[in-house]
Design a protein around this motif. Structure first.
Motif, PDB file in Angstrom:
ATOM      1  N   GLY A   1       0.827  -1.200   0.000  1.00 56.63           N
ATOM      2  CA  GLY A   1       0.000   0.000   0.000  1.00 56.63           C
ATOM      3  C   GLY A   1       0.866   1.256   0.000  1.00 56.63           C
ATOM      4  N   ASN A   2       0.190   2.398   0.093  1.00 59.86           N
ATOM      5  CA  ASN A   2       0.937   3.656   0.141  1.00 59.86           C
ATOM      6  C   ASN A   2       1.783   3.705   1.412  1.00 59.86           C
ATOM      7  OD1 ASN A   2      -0.254   4.507  -2.214  1.00 59.86           O
ATOM      8  ND2 ASN A   2      -1.941   5.553  -1.159  1.00 59.86           N
TER       9      ASN A   2
ATOM     10  N   LYS B   1       7.683   0.654  -1.018  1.00 61.06           N
ATOM     11  CA  LYS B   1       7.922   0.146  -2.378  1.00 61.06           C
ATOM     12  C   LYS B   1       8.898   1.040  -3.145  1.00 61.06           C
ATOM     13  CE  LYS B   1       3.698   0.350  -3.980  1.00 61.06           C
ATOM     14  NZ  LYS B   1       2.908   1.005  -2.913  1.00 61.06           N
TER      15      LYS B   1
ATOM     16  N   GLU C   1       4.774   0.970 -10.584  1.00 61.73           N
ATOM     17  CA  GLU C   1       3.327   1.073 -10.839  1.00 61.73           C
ATOM     18  C   GLU C   1       3.065   1.126 -12.349  1.00 61.73           C
ATOM     19  OE1 GLU C   1       1.286   0.816  -8.454  1.00 61.73           O
ATOM     20  OE2 GLU C   1       2.239   1.562  -6.639  1.00 61.73           O
TER      21      GLU C   1
ATOM     22  N   HIS D   1       0.548  -1.491  -6.426  1.00 56.83           N
ATOM     23  CA  HIS D   1      -0.502  -1.772  -5.432  1.00 56.83           C
ATOM     24  C   HIS D   1      -1.725  -2.357  -6.146  1.00 56.83           C
ATOM     25  CE1 HIS D   1      -1.237   2.622  -6.390  1.00 56.83           C
ATOM     26  NE2 HIS D   1      -2.338   2.032  -6.804  1.00 56.83           N
TER      27      HIS D   1
ATOM     28  N   SER E   1       4.757  -4.453   3.851  1.00 61.29           N
ATOM     29  CA  SER E   1       3.929  -3.607   4.707  1.00 61.29           C
ATOM     30  C   SER E   1       4.811  -2.985   5.778  1.00 61.29           C
ATOM     31  CB  SER E   1       2.831  -4.460   5.347  1.00 61.29           C
ATOM     32  OG  SER E   1       2.064  -3.665   6.214  1.00 61.29           O
TER      33      SER E   1
END
Lengths: 480, 239
Positions: B40-41, B45, B162, B194, B210
């Motif tokens: 997630g944000n 990543k 992404e 994501h 995470s």
């Protein structure tokens, strides 16, 4: 040797500038302005040089063609001397713009130089005078900022910096590519100056002086290119880079040079011209009136002469006593006048030296000092002109006074105001007017100019060193 | 690191201002593998990607690409990898063709016009757009241009950030096919995303990230895509 990556990045930066109308406009505007200022200035100086030559010739002819006259009337008739500007004044007029380069020589007074550009014009002209040196010193850095402030920060803002770095280009290659591109853009402003210098090199100017003069400006442009690239690398946003660079430009090019002058006049205050003139007049009055042989100031002189020639009356002297008084008075007046003039020149010199110390704070001041000293348009050169003109003035006035002493009978002289006929008799032949010496002012020898400019070259080099350190810091901190 | 691994993280940690962004990551990616790092944000990543691209230095541990420590051989690694950023940031004042030429030149890669045309055809960028400035391109067209650049770099390792974000479904399918083709030809692909569905479609292995830690791993068995539901559940913290 420059790596291919640096060349590629440099070429791309140029393509961006050429495709962006704003950058292209700035480049064209800057180079056209510089070229125009040079051409106009060169024509103006060439024209002024011819005019001066003609005026000098005309003034001499007019003086020599005066009829038989009383010699003291010729002292007041006066004469002009002109100074031919140095070849590099086409680019760097220096103090010539304000001081002028012609002097009216006459008895009993020392005139300041005249025919300065700024004295002939209305006050507003001061702000519109676009000399090549003003363009190079003040406007060119602004153009360099306008072109280059976003060269690196734009890559970061657009996100292309990451892509560039991940292609294997190092941070130094990227920044150097941008710097070389900006240096090439800056050289567009330097090119007209180089052409003018090339022209000057053929105008009886030392090749070494011309080369160093060019190198000074090249160093200055390099310095700005490095500062602009460093700021663009250091700041994340182009707007921040632009703001900081404008503040630097305003400080270096506008505020500090003026602050230097203000500090100099505060630290070394000088009295105003009017006040100085009153003081000179007051002192001269104490020396007696050279036109009046009965002034008490000349009693001692009279007695010495009577004793010397062993006579009882000035009427019996073998020389004209009025002429002797004029000679004596002029000599004493010159001491007072020169004392004030020297004091004023020392004040001006001290002020100039203080203002030049601001070169440690502003590269613009450093280059200004360097280029005026090299071009022979500094205050020192102007003072030398004033001193040489004063020597000439004394030769000229005392030459006429000598004619007065030796060629005009004292009794005729004293009776000159009794009738028109008497006035006609109290004259000397026009052939006596050949008292003018040839005046040819030469700037200081190249080595003397180089030696006086060395300190300001050091200031410039120091600035380049500081800029290089700033760039190193910026590259180290460069992150996408 | 096994002898076959092309990308590896060994006890990799990154701390910025006393804050742990990556915490002791360990993984290996083999040749021809499509590896997806899913998170997630704020999971870490982008930091992982930047560390492998040599744009950030690890605080401890090692990030290696093709057997080279990225921190110690940044330039060599950068010359061996291709990177596709999330929002493809090419130059708006240049055409797609000119962008490719420029970046290839910076990378020191020489390609003929034919090779560039072939790559542009391969990514299905309409020919009539090749010489239009990028300011007229859609996100998909920019993405295709960047992929063409990656192909032309002949890089054995591709890092994708992404990659399907903002693409329409048709463009995503085209992209997935292209990634699979590159992997089949031996390229190692490391993507951070994501997008659970997209990752399951194309990846051979998905690793969950995470709060800077690896929290799960899913592997494709044969030609069957990884189970989207299972990954989604783990990603959403239901497992």
């Amino acid at each position: 040797m420059m790596s291919n990556t640096i060349k590629t990045i440099c070429a791309e930066q140029w393509r961006y500038w050429l495709r962006t109308k704003v950058a292209t406009t700035v480049l064209i505007l800057g180079s056209v302005l510089t070229l125009a200022a040079l051409v106009v200035n060169a024509f103006h100086i060439e024209e002024a040089a011819h005019a001066r030559e003609n005026l000098q010739h005309e003034a001499e002819e007019r003086f020599l063609s005066q009829p038989d006259k009383h010699p003291h009337r010729m002292v007041h008739y006066g004469h002009y001397v002109f100074r031919t500007p140095t070849p590099l004044s086409v680019i760097e007029p220096g103090v010539d713009t304000y001081t002028g380069n012609a002097i009216f020589l006459e008895g009993h007074r020392q005139n300041s130089a005249m025919f300065a550009e700024q004295r002939q014009s209305a006050g507003l002209t001061r702000f519109s005078s676009l000399t090549p040196s003003f363009l190079a010193l003040v406007l060119a850095p602004l153009f360099i900022i306008l072109i280059g402030y976003g060269s690196v920060s734009r890559e970061r803002e657009a996100g292309t910096l990451t892509l560039l770095l991940t292609q294997g280009a190092s941070r130094w290659q990227l920044v150097l590519g941008k710097l070389v591109a900006l240096m090439l853009a800056s050289s567009i402003f330097l090119l007209p100056l180089l052409l003018a210098c090339l022209y000057v090199a053929f105008s009886n100017e030392s090749a070494l002086v011309v080369t160093l003069f060019c190198l000074g400006y090249a160093l200055y442009f390099l310095l700005w290119a490095v500062v602009v690239t460093a700021c663009s690398t250091l700041f994340e946003k182009s707007s921040a880079s632009f703001t900081v660079l404008i503040v630097i430009w305003m400080s270096a090019c506008i505020l500090l040079p003026r602050m230097g002058s203000s500090v100099a006049t505060s630290v070394e205050p000088s009295i105003g011209k009017l006040e100085a003139d009153f003081k000179v007049e007051e002192k001269l009055r104490n020396l007696g009136d050279g036109h009046d042989v009965n002034d008490p100031a000349f009693v001692k002189l009279k007695q010495e002469l009577l004793d010397k020639y062993n006579v009882n009356s000035v009427d019996d002297l073998p020389v004209n006593f009025r002429g002797i008084v004029a000679q004596y008075s002029e000599q004493r007046q010159a001491v007072v006048i020169n004392e004030f003039a020297e004091s004023r020149m020392q004040e001006e010199l001290a002020q100039a030296r203080i203002a030049r110390q601001f070169g440690w704070l502003s590269p613009t001041v450093a280059l200004r000092s360097f280029s005026t000293l090299l071009a022979g348009t500094s205050i020192e050169t102007h003072h030398r002109f004033l001193r040489e003109a004063e020597i000439l003035r004394m030769q000229f006035v005392q030459g006429l006074n000598k004619v007065h002493v030796e060629k005009l009978d004292y009794k005729l002289d004293m009776n000159r105001n009794s009738s028109e006929e008497a006035a006609d008799k109290a004259v000397v032949e026009a052939s006596n007017w050949a008292v003018l010496s040839e005046f040819s002012f030469q700037p200081e020898a190249p080595m003397a100019r180089l030696s006086s400019a060395a300190m300001y070259c050091l200031q410039l080099l120091l600035w380049v060193g500081v800029a290089a350190l700033l760039l190193k810091l910026a590259v180290r901190r460069l992150n996408p | 690191m096994t002898s076959k691994s092309v990308i590896s993280a060994s006890e990799l940690s990154v701390r910025i201002d006393q804050r742990t962004i990556l915490d002791n990551l360990n993984f290996e990616v083999g040749k021809g593998e499509v590896f997806a790092l899913l998170g997630g944000n704020g999971a870490g990543k982008s930091t992982t990607l930047k560390t492998f691209l040599g744009l950030m230095k690890p605080s401890t541990g090692t990030a290696s690409v093709m057997g080279m420590s990225v921190a110690e051989n940044t330039n060599e690694v950068q010359k061996s990898v291709a990177y596709l950023p999330e929002s493809v940031t090419l130059y708006g004042h240049l055409s797609g063709y000119e962008n490719i030429r420029y970046f290839l030149s910076v990378a020191g890669v020489e390609k003929t016009d034919d090779a560039i045309h072939e790559a542009l055809n391969k990514v299905a960028l309409q020919e009539n757009a090749w010489h239009n400035t990028l300011s007229n391109y859609s996100k998909g067209m920019r993405q295709k241009t960047a992929i063409a650049l990656a192909i032309l770099r002949n890089a054995p390792v591709l890092f994708l950030d992404e990659p399907t974000s903002g693409l329409d479904p048709a463009a995503i399918d085209e992209f997935n096919s292209l990634v699979s083709e590159l992997a089949n030809n031996g390229a190692t692909i490391f993507m951070v995303t994501h997008d659970v569905y997209g990752a399951c479609q194309v990846a051979h292995r998905i690793v969950l990230l995470s709060n800077g830690k690896l929290t799960g791993s899913f592997e494709r068995v044969g030609d069957t895509p990884i189970d989207t539901e299972a990954v989604h559940a783990a990603f959403a913290g239901r497992k």
